[in-house]
Motif scaffolding. Structure first.
Motif, PDB file in Angstrom:
ATOM      1  N   LEU A  20       0.838  -1.193   0.000  1.00 35.82           N
ATOM      2  CA  LEU A  20       0.000   0.000   0.000  1.00 35.82           C
ATOM      3  C   LEU A  20       0.880   1.253   0.000  1.00 35.82           C
ATOM      4  O   LEU A  20       1.954   1.267   0.607  1.00 35.82           O
ATOM      5  CB  LEU A  20      -0.907   0.029   1.230  1.00 35.82           C
ATOM      6  N   SER A  21       0.389   2.286  -0.667  1.00 37.40           N
ATOM      7  CA  SER A  21       1.064   3.587  -0.679  1.00 37.40           C
ATOM      8  C   SER A  21       0.072   4.668  -0.301  1.00 37.40           C
ATOM      9  O   SER A  21      -1.125   4.545  -0.572  1.00 37.40           O
ATOM     10  CB  SER A  21       1.626   3.900  -2.071  1.00 37.40           C
ATOM     11  N   CYS A  22       0.580   5.723   0.301  1.00 37.80           N
ATOM     12  CA  CYS A  22      -0.264   6.862   0.663  1.00 37.80           C
ATOM     13  C   CYS A  22       0.567   8.127   0.508  1.00 37.80           C
ATOM     14  O   CYS A  22       1.578   8.285   1.198  1.00 37.80           O
ATOM     15  CB  CYS A  22      -0.776   6.725   2.084  1.00 37.80           C
ATOM     16  N   ALA A  23       0.122   9.008  -0.383  1.00 35.52           N
ATOM     17  CA  ALA A  23       0.846  10.247  -0.639  1.00 35.52           C
ATOM     18  C   ALA A  23       0.056  11.439  -0.115  1.00 35.52           C
ATOM     19  O   ALA A  23      -1.142  11.561  -0.386  1.00 35.52           O
ATOM     20  CB  ALA A  23       1.098  10.406  -2.126  1.00 35.52           C
ATOM     21  N   ALA A  24       0.734  12.305   0.615  1.00 36.61           N
ATOM     22  CA  ALA A  24       0.119  13.523   1.122  1.00 36.61           C
ATOM     23  C   ALA A  24       0.430  14.681   0.178  1.00 36.61           C
ATOM     24  O   ALA A  24       1.557  14.811  -0.311  1.00 36.61           O
ATOM     25  CB  ALA A  24       0.644  13.847   2.511  1.00 36.61           C
ATOM     26  N   SER A  25      -0.589  15.487  -0.075  1.00 41.04           N
ATOM     27  CA  SER A  25      -0.402  16.655  -0.931  1.00 41.04           C
ATOM     28  C   SER A  25      -1.172  17.837  -0.367  1.00 41.04           C
ATOM     29  O   SER A  25      -2.099  17.663   0.430  1.00 41.04           O
ATOM     30  CB  SER A  25      -0.875  16.357  -2.356  1.00 41.04           C
ATOM     31  N   GLY A  26      -0.781  19.050  -0.794  1.00 44.96           N
ATOM     32  CA  GLY A  26      -1.457  20.250  -0.326  1.00 44.96           C
ATOM     33  C   GLY A  26      -0.477  21.213   0.309  1.00 44.96           C
ATOM     34  O   GLY A  26       0.740  21.079   0.147  1.00 44.96           O
ATOM     35  N   ASN A  27      -1.011  22.181   1.030  1.00 47.39           N
ATOM     36  CA  ASN A  27      -0.186  23.201   1.677  1.00 47.39           C
ATOM     37  C   ASN A  27       0.044  22.849   3.133  1.00 47.39           C
ATOM     38  O   ASN A  27      -0.888  22.878   3.935  1.00 47.39           O
ATOM     39  CB  ASN A  27      -0.864  24.566   1.568  1.00 47.39           C
ATOM     40  N   PHE A  28       1.273  22.517   3.473  1.00 46.56           N
ATOM     41  CA  PHE A  28       1.604  22.230   4.864  1.00 46.56           C
ATOM     42  C   PHE A  28       3.096  22.405   5.078  1.00 46.56           C
ATOM     43  O   PHE A  28       3.889  22.387   4.129  1.00 46.56           O
ATOM     44  CB  PHE A  28       1.167  20.814   5.268  1.00 46.56           C
ATOM     45  N   PHE A  29       3.472  22.574   6.371  1.00 48.05           N
ATOM     46  CA  PHE A  29       4.877  22.746   6.708  1.00 48.05           C
ATOM     47  C   PHE A  29       5.613  21.419   6.750  1.00 48.05           C
ATOM     48  O   PHE A  29       6.684  21.251   6.183  1.00 48.05           O
ATOM     49  CB  PHE A  29       5.022  23.448   8.067  1.00 48.05           C
ATOM     50  N   SER A  30       5.040  20.472   7.477  1.00 49.13           N
ATOM     51  CA  SER A  30       5.729  19.204   7.659  1.00 49.13           C
ATOM     52  C   SER A  30       4.745  18.141   8.125  1.00 49.13           C
ATOM     53  O   SER A  30       3.613  18.431   8.510  1.00 49.13           O
ATOM     54  CB  SER A  30       6.855  19.348   8.689  1.00 49.13           C
ATOM     55  N   ILE A  31       5.223  16.902   8.068  1.00 47.57           N
ATOM     56  CA  ILE A  31       4.429  15.760   8.510  1.00 47.57           C
ATOM     57  C   ILE A  31       5.142  15.104   9.677  1.00 47.57           C
ATOM     58  O   ILE A  31       6.327  14.787   9.572  1.00 47.57           O
ATOM     59  CB  ILE A  31       4.238  14.742   7.378  1.00 47.57           C
ATOM     60  N   LYS A  32       4.435  14.929  10.742  1.00 43.17           N
ATOM     61  CA  LYS A  32       5.018  14.238  11.903  1.00 43.17           C
ATOM     62  C   LYS A  32       4.807  12.737  11.709  1.00 43.17           C
ATOM     63  O   LYS A  32       5.299  12.161  10.744  1.00 43.17           O
ATOM     64  CB  LYS A  32       4.402  14.785  13.177  1.00 43.17           C
ATOM     65  N   ALA A  33       4.087  12.090  12.575  1.00 44.23           N
ATOM     66  CA  ALA A  33       3.879  10.650  12.423  1.00 44.23           C
ATOM     67  C   ALA A  33       2.928  10.346  11.266  1.00 44.23           C
ATOM     68  O   ALA A  33       2.031  11.129  10.949  1.00 44.23           O
ATOM     69  CB  ALA A  33       3.325  10.056  13.710  1.00 44.23           C
TER      70      ALA A  33
END
Length: 120
Positions: A20-33
Motif C-alpha cells: 500500500l502507498s499513501c501520498a500527502a499533498s497540499g499546503n503544509f509545513f511538515s508531517i510528523k507521524a
C-alpha cells in the motif's frame, strides 16, 4: 487543503503480498507521524503500524514480522508492505498523518481508505 491518497489495495490469496502507498499533498509545513489503520466489517478501526518522521516504527502484535511500514519524506509518502497475508487481514486500510499547517497547527488527516481482501 491537505489530501491523503491511498493506492495498492486489492484481492490476494492467503500467503500473498500487497504493498500500500499513501501520498500527502497540499499546503503544509511538515508531517510528523504517519500510519496505517484498518477496519473490518462489524469491527472498530484498529492501528496497524505507525512511523515517526525520524523512522521509529510501531506495529500491532497481529502484524509483527509480516508487515513493514516505511516512508519517503521527500515524497511525503508512507508505504505498508504486507507479506504472508491471512484472511483475517481483510479490511479497509486507512492512511493517517499528523500534519502541521500554518494557522492550524498539528492536525490528524485521513485517507479515503483502500480495500484489502485476502481469500483462503
Amino acid at each position: 487543503q491537505v489530501q491523503l491518497v491511498e493506492s495498492g489495495g486489492g484481492l490476494v490469496q492467503a500467503g500473498g503480498s500487497l504493498r500500500l502507498s499513501c501520498a500527502a499533498s497540499g499546503n503544509f509545513f511538515s508531517i510528523k507521524a504517519m500510519g496505517w489503520y484498518r477496519q473490518a466489517p462489524g469491527k472498530q478501526r484498529e492501528l496497524v503500524a505507525t512511523i515517526t518522521s525520524g523512522g521509529s516504527t510501531n506495529y500491532a502484535d497481529s502484524v509483527k514480522g509480516r508487515f513493514t511500514i516505511s516512508r519517503d519524506n521527500a515524497k511525503n509518502t508512507v508505504y505498508l508492505q504486507m507479506n504472508s497475508l491471512k484472511p483475517e487481514d481483510t479490511a479497509v486500510y486507512y492512511c493517517n498523518a499528523d500534519i502541521i499547517r500554518a494557522w492550524v497547527g498539528s492536525k490528524d488527516y485521513w485517507g479515503q481508505g483502500t480495500q484489502v481482501t485476502v481469500s483462503s
